[in-house]
Enzyme design. Structure first.
Site, PDB file in Angstrom:
ATOM      1  CG  HIS A 171      -1.670   1.163   1.383  1.00 57.34           C
ATOM      2  ND1 HIS A 171      -1.355   2.167   2.021  1.00 57.34           N
ATOM      3  CD2 HIS A 171      -2.971   1.362   0.765  1.00 57.34           C
ATOM      4  CE1 HIS A 171      -2.358   3.299   2.005  1.00 57.34           C
ATOM      5  NE2 HIS A 171      -3.252   2.711   1.214  1.00 57.34           N
ATOM      6  NE  ARG A 222      -5.975   3.195  -7.255  1.00 52.61           N
ATOM      7  CZ  ARG A 222      -4.678   3.559  -7.791  1.00 52.61           C
ATOM      8  NH1 ARG A 222      -4.611   4.864  -7.565  1.00 52.61           N
ATOM      9  NH2 ARG A 222      -3.869   2.806  -8.416  1.00 52.61           N
ATOM     10  CB  CYS A 245      -6.352   1.372 -15.094  1.00 50.07           C
ATOM     11  SG  CYS A 245      -7.441   0.254 -14.311  1.00 50.07           S
TER      12      CYS A 245
END
Lengths: 622, 622
Positions: free
Chosen positions: A189, A311, A580
């Protein structure tokens, strides 16, 4: 410039072994003038022949010069661009040659902030990790997102150090100069967010021990308390105690900060020339992954031709929004959920207005809510109690909901369109926010081109049901606002089943975008976040050539992409195809996408120049 | 036998609505003798025509009989078999007809233990869940595996009630008559294990609240304390408070318990006839998933032609073995690990000796260690301390290792051949155990045919590296024991990438076995254990026809199986193909495997008759 070393009465291994100190090549002119002269001649012939700086290996035996090896010299991004552009200016090579020979990845160096060399030499290195976001950052070390935000608001520069990061840390990551984690790989992350935001990041620095309770970081005999200075080099993956001076790259000063006049920066001018040439040759479009107007503006400055992935979940973490989001998740009934969603609608609409305005008519692929809901709730007890107080509900209720939402394998759980299917009111709110924003922005005379993307589709009817909602809401908004809305609806291809039934999915989808992060995880049965325990061994044992999360696994994931392309075009010959996943900014993957015949790649803003150059190289290769 | 109801001066909906009480059909003979006589005649014509019991709908208008609808009658497994066999004996239908018309799944009824009907009627139903293991079980409720084992050793019958089960509960599950969980679907750990062992199981009984601390189970106003009697019906998914009398099915009494003379059981004789006919027609092989000699013996009694999946990890939980296994996992060095593995070797060898002996020459597909290592360590603090005392290591060391092994998505983590690649000494130990056992058993004159299966292969070289170990160890053991060892080495196809590069994998693999449980999870990007939160909505919204974890998703997972078959045979035309996922015992999936041209299906022992019948039906369909 000619640089080198030599040893008399010695073999190559003696130079490498370092047992004797070699002489600088300039001494050769005095010691063996004939050999030196011939060497200079050979070098000139070779550099003209290869049209590139040469890295030569030679020996002199009984006064005779032998050239043992020659190859194109390695160089930094700065040097590569400068040499290529200079050689075109000197007509030694063509523009095509220049575009071909600059390694696309090396442009990352040009964009990254840098440490002052002297300052770095004097600093104390306390550890190292993975180079997850290039550049240099220095600031006071903090161990929580809250503190990062607080100190940054006071004008302090901070480096956020976490064992690992989660979406809850996002605000802190934005506030920080750099991010340091002691756990997680280049696709963790922390690394993903850092790349998207162009943040400096060192991750998986396993030798560094972070203690949240004591608020200390210790490594290599040094302990830093919160507030102490720390410096991290995300290009080399190094961590230093104390302050090391940094500066943003000139290209960023010109394009992003607008603090430097382009006429005053030779680096920028050379970069701009190379990029112009690249754009002349490339046929593949380049879009950006961006979630905020600011990211969009940066990306457009770097040459993005639209958004390939927005997002929407990142929009739910800021400020008070997270509270409304949490109320939505905790809602026991559809009505309660609808009330919480009504609070989120204006925030989301406002975000889209900002994004559409920043895009100035460029298209925007917007993904509906994707992550599992538990990511929005606090995991630990203390934070749950705090939230309970804030929302005026029982702490037990929150704990129970967290428990209910717990999943064994959240990557494969209740997320993506599975959320929109079970809670259609979420998709409805998101569609409304997009279309109301579109209506408002186009009323100002700015063209708006939303491309709504439904995530994690595997069954054709999943897409159909979500599209029904989108088209209904579009109709409602168009009527309410008395305007015409132009939009596309499509899907991500990120699970193998979607690839295998792409012909059926293409009946409803107007575009496909390959979500190669998740497609890699599912096609390889390999969790990005957990693969660190065996991938190093896999590289060592030659099981894999490159990390499949960094560069597309062409034989596996790539095969699914080919199947998708062929089946999709069978049903809808003009279907728009893009990518993407994070791979969209990695040169080998960009070239693969070109060969596959995709319409565009999408990547984080700071990787756009790399993608443009790689796309041009791909076009020249074919 | 003719059974039915009718209403005078009424429409069909009145019968269905239940507002008036209908009359038994026998009354019609008195009220309308002509119509009754004609109905009897029509019934006879129709039953002879359709060669099956008919479910008729009729009306009488102005004395004239109208037949509104007729269809083959629904029946229990017992009735279906009896009727089919009787009709063949009476020469009304052929053996082929009989095999075709008994629903394969209905054989589960024939094998399941049953509740006494009167006793069940009198019992208090306190909840319901998913019918995860057919049959009836009654015993004292316990809430931990330890207590289940302890009480069962004292001769008590127990039902193990858990919120959910994990491999640590295995011994308790074996000891219990039945298993009840309040969480998890038909493919949860509890359901899988129950099916494999033929245990009665009700899972996901969400209305039942289990409190581990108070050791109580409460539902519907009733609270049971541990030791209280509970009864569960795994055919209907029902839970009763108190004792309900049960008995094993006659077929199990004949074949498994050997407590009933086959000559005395008509049910058994009819079953045996039908199975004999099925075997005459089927071409698909049927193997079993079995991990112990006892399961093998049961499976062979049910007609298994070998083992299709022997899960070696189940062998590491029993008795002292788990301690050696844990020492292996906690080992800091290769030497320490080798010492712990040396302790496991004799256990594992002993297990294989038992299995090879029970197989009497039939082949055995043996899978190398598959689950992530954290599954073998205790998760909670108290148990970790206990283990630390037992092994004489610091509790902190165990906690740290558990923490290190924690994964975000364990299904996609460090497991399968990834364990054997990073710790080759584990594969080496397992290969040695297999071959030493093979040498010992074949020295007694029993043929041994091991087929060693490497799990979770995605890259051809993963398989190659593991096969190198297997072949080397086989050579060493053959030399030591002065014998010849016959074996095959192959792989599971359970991640999409393996399917896509099956031509390359087939260079080394002598067989492929489809692991459709994991292949479904990866191809659909859907965690078996987490899908309960959205799959019900998916069924309701017609997104899916059937639960993909119960019946093979033919368009997605099935497509990957076709690709694998074609690519595999391209490289190795005679490659052996099988399936070892739970789907191997589900009729629609068995038929799909027949059409695909697999060599065999493998399923849990108690589903073998179902697979044999479904395979015969598939052969007759084509």
């Amino acid at each position: 410039m000619f640089y080198g070393e030599y040893l008399i009465n010695a073999q190559g291994e003696d130079v490498v072994a370092g047992v004797r100190t070699p002489h600088p090549i300039s001494d050769l002119a005095k010691e063996m003038p004939a050999a030196h002269k011939e060497l200079m001649k050979v070098r000139s012939i070779l550099e003209h022949h290869f049209k590139d700086m040469q890295d030569l290996e030679f020996t002199v035996e009984e006064k005779r010069l032998y050239i043992l090896q020659t190859r194109n010299g390695k160089r930094t991004g700065h040097a590569a661009v400068r040499i290529a552009v200079d050689m075109v200016d000197e007509k030694l090579i063509t523009k095509k040659d220049a575009v071909r020979r600059v390694p696309a990845d090396s442009l990352a160096h040009l964009l990254a902030p840098v440490f002052d060399r002297q300052s770095a030499k004097a600093a104390k290195k306390i550890g190292s990790g993975l180079a997850a976001g290039p550049g240099a950052a220095c600031g006071r070390v903090v161990f929580s997102a809250e503190e990062a935000v607080m100190r940054s608001e006071k004008g302090e520069k901070v480096v956020l150090a976490r064992i690992e990061t989660s979406p809850e840390d996002l605000r802190g990551m934005i506030a920080a100069e750099g991010i340091l984690t002691s756990r997680g790989g280049v696709s963790s992350h922390a690394a993903l967010v850092a790349r998207q935001m162009g943040k400096v990041c060192v991750c998986g620095a396993t030798g560094i021990h972070i203690d949240y309770q004591k608020r200390t970081l210790s490594a290599n005999g040094t302990t830093l308390n919160r507030g102490d200075y720390i410096s991290i080099d995300g290009t080399a993956g190094e961590v230093f105690a104390g302050e090391v001076a940094t500066a943003p790259s000139e290209i960023v000063q010109v394009l992003v900060d607008r603090s430097l006049d382009p006429k005053k920066s030779i680096t920028y001018q050379e970069y701009a020339k190379l990029m112009k040439w690249a754009d002349e040759f490339r046929t593949l479009g380049v879009r950006t992954n961006a979630d905020t107007p600011e990211q969009v503006a940066n990306a457009v400055a770097f040459g993005a031709e639209g958004i390939g992935l927005c997002r929407t979940e990142h929009m739910f973490f800021e400020g008070d929004r997270i509270d409304a989001m949490r109320q939505m998740i905790l809602a026991g009934t559809k009505d309660e959920r609808a009330r919480a969603l009504a609070k989120l609608l204006p925030y989301q609409r406002g975000d889209f207005i900002g994004i559409f305005t920043a895009l100035k008519g460029l298209p925007a692929t917007i993904r509906f809510l994707d992550p599992p809901l538990h990511e929005f709730l606090p995991a630990d007890h203390a934070q749950q109690s705090e939230l309970a107080n804030k929302l005026g509900v029982a702490a037990e209720k929150i704990a129970r909901r967290v428990h209910e939402l717990h999943e064994f394998n959240p990557m494969l759980g209740h997320r993506g369109c599975r959320l929109g299917i079970t809670f259609p009111e979420i998709s409805e709110m998101q569609a409304r926010a997009i279309f109301e924003a579109a209506a408002e922005v186009q009323a100002k005379g700015i063209k708006v081109r939303p491309e709504i993307m439904i995530p994690l589709v595997g069954f054709p009817r999943e897409l159909k049901l979500q599209i029904d909602i989108v088209r209904r809401v579009a109709g409602e908004v168009a009527k309410e606002k008395e305007t015409k809305l132009n939009y596309l609806v499509g899907t991500m291809i990120e699970i193998p089943r979607a690839a295998l039934v792409a012909d059926q999915i293409a009946r409803d989808a107007e575009f496909f975008s390959f979500g190669t992060n998740d497609l890699t995880q599912t096609a390889l049965g390999m969790s990005r976040d957990d693969s660190g325990s065996f991938l190093p061994a896999y590289t060592e044992l030659d099981i894999i050539d490159t990390n499949p999360f960094a560069s597309i696994d062409q034989k596996g994931v790539g095969r699914l992409m080919e199947i998708t392309r062929d089946l999709g075009r069978k049903t809808r010959p003009d279907i728009k195809l893009g990518i993407c996943g994070e791979h969209g900014g990695e040169p080998a993957s960009v070239k693969f996408c070109h060969r596959l015949g995709l319409d565009y790649v999408s990547c984080s803003p700071f990787r756009i120049p790399i993608a443009r150059l790689a796309a041009a190289q791909a076009a020249l290769e074919n």
